[in-house]
Scaffold this motif. Sequence first.
Motif, PDB file in Angstrom:
ATOM      1  N   GLU A  91       0.819  -1.204   0.000  1.00 41.37           N
ATOM      2  CA  GLU A  91       0.000   0.000   0.000  1.00 41.37           C
ATOM      3  C   GLU A  91       0.856   1.258   0.000  1.00 41.37           C
ATOM      4  O   GLU A  91       0.490   2.270  -0.600  1.00 41.37           O
ATOM      5  N   GLN A  94       2.120   1.808  -3.655  1.00 46.60           N
ATOM      6  CA  GLN A  94       1.009   2.248  -4.490  1.00 46.60           C
ATOM      7  C   GLN A  94       0.568   3.657  -4.118  1.00 46.60           C
ATOM      8  O   GLN A  94       0.233   4.461  -5.002  1.00 46.60           O
ATOM      9  N   ALA A 137       3.075  -4.053  -6.257  1.00 39.97           N
ATOM     10  CA  ALA A 137       2.522  -2.699  -6.187  1.00 39.97           C
ATOM     11  C   ALA A 137       2.750  -1.943  -7.485  1.00 39.97           C
ATOM     12  O   ALA A 137       1.846  -1.291  -8.012  1.00 39.97           O
TER      13      ALA A 137
END
Length: 450
Positions: A91, A94, A137
């Motif tokens: 996360e 990203q 990602a």
Amino acid sequence: MGAFFAAMTIRANAFPEATQWSEGEMRAMKTFWPLLVRVLPPDIVFIADPEGLMMGLGSSIGPQFVGNGTSEMRLVGALREVLAGGHLGFEEVQGVLKEVLPFQEEGEKPHGASEALLAAFLIGQRMNRETDRELKAYCLAFDEEFGPPPIADVKSLTHYGEPYDGNTRFFRSTLFVAAVRSCYGESCLLHGVDWMPPKGGITEEQMLKFMGANISLSPFNAKKLLEDEEVGFAYVSQREARPSLYSLIGIREHIKKRPPLATTEKVQQYVKASGKEAIVTGFYHGGYEESLLMLMKRRGVHSGLVVKGEEGALSMTTRLRSSMTKGIPVNYCSGFRSLDISSTSEPGGVTRQGFSLEVNAKDYGFQPTDTPRTDRSVSRNIELGLAALSGEKGPAYDRIVLNAGMVDHLLGAEGAEDISTALDRARDAIDSGNALKRLLNYIKLSHKVS
């Protein structure tokens, strides 16, 4: 400069002693850093000296640097970890990418990130050798930049992920292989760019443009050509499908080295299929074959194949193996096939059959020949491909046949269980004139889809 100083910082902080700064580098930095710290912009000083401890100067610029605006603040926070040799979560990567992309030159985007910081982030993650979660990602970050991908109503679709920076020496055959495989229902989607560093070699987009095809198809346009019974293959430019990633070409030209995207952009699904799907990519450096196969499995495709071709491309050659070869040889293949095409989720009980082998074309009746040289000539590459599709026998013809039939066999394509049968089917597609006809149909019909 951002990429350069990021590399220097990571070498000093995280690399083994033998690959840290040399005595010459130490002397140079001791001499010039007191001068540089006075004139370099704050973002470069931060990248070069995030802790403010270089050469004992005790600078406060690096420790206090937070960036300008929310985009840079997030990037700087992640970059501190990268410059220390650390890794980021899925996360986190990203989040950074979506915050700073699409990249725009300074002055165009009021809250964008500086080129130096972004370059440092990209090259820094590659130097730290990306983890699986970091690669995932990058691979998946912009999957829905324009919403869910279209689904082509085809029984089989192979996504070809050639290196985006092209070939500089040898014949690039994948466009012509796609025309062959489409003749017997193995639809193929090619993707790439017009030009990409560091090699800046011949790409499919350059060839298609030279031949007069429309190179600005959207994924939805490509879907229609994949479904067209007179075509069955298509090409999509990253410029049309992932403009956020395409916006990095300028930065990638400056940093020279390949960032994580050079790996992950090869494993894309700009169009999906109602039937089974496969991905084929090339690799050069050992270790990345496993990363590519991991990404293919994450994509959920039924079959995957990585090939060590010449120049790191995905095409196998008919030349003899060199006795001087070190490491993984050219024509090494590794991949997997799903034994149940109703699902590809391993936790759901699907069995994936893995394989690895070195393909020796001589074993299948091919005369050993060197791969034709093209040396950055788009017209020469096209000349070789069109002559082969016109039935002219020789090294280019053999290379196209080998790569069509062998890929069919390794991916578990219907009717390709026997390698000799698969190769004969590819020859028939060429000798009948069908493959050439489909390529010419593509050039014409690519201007008519809408």
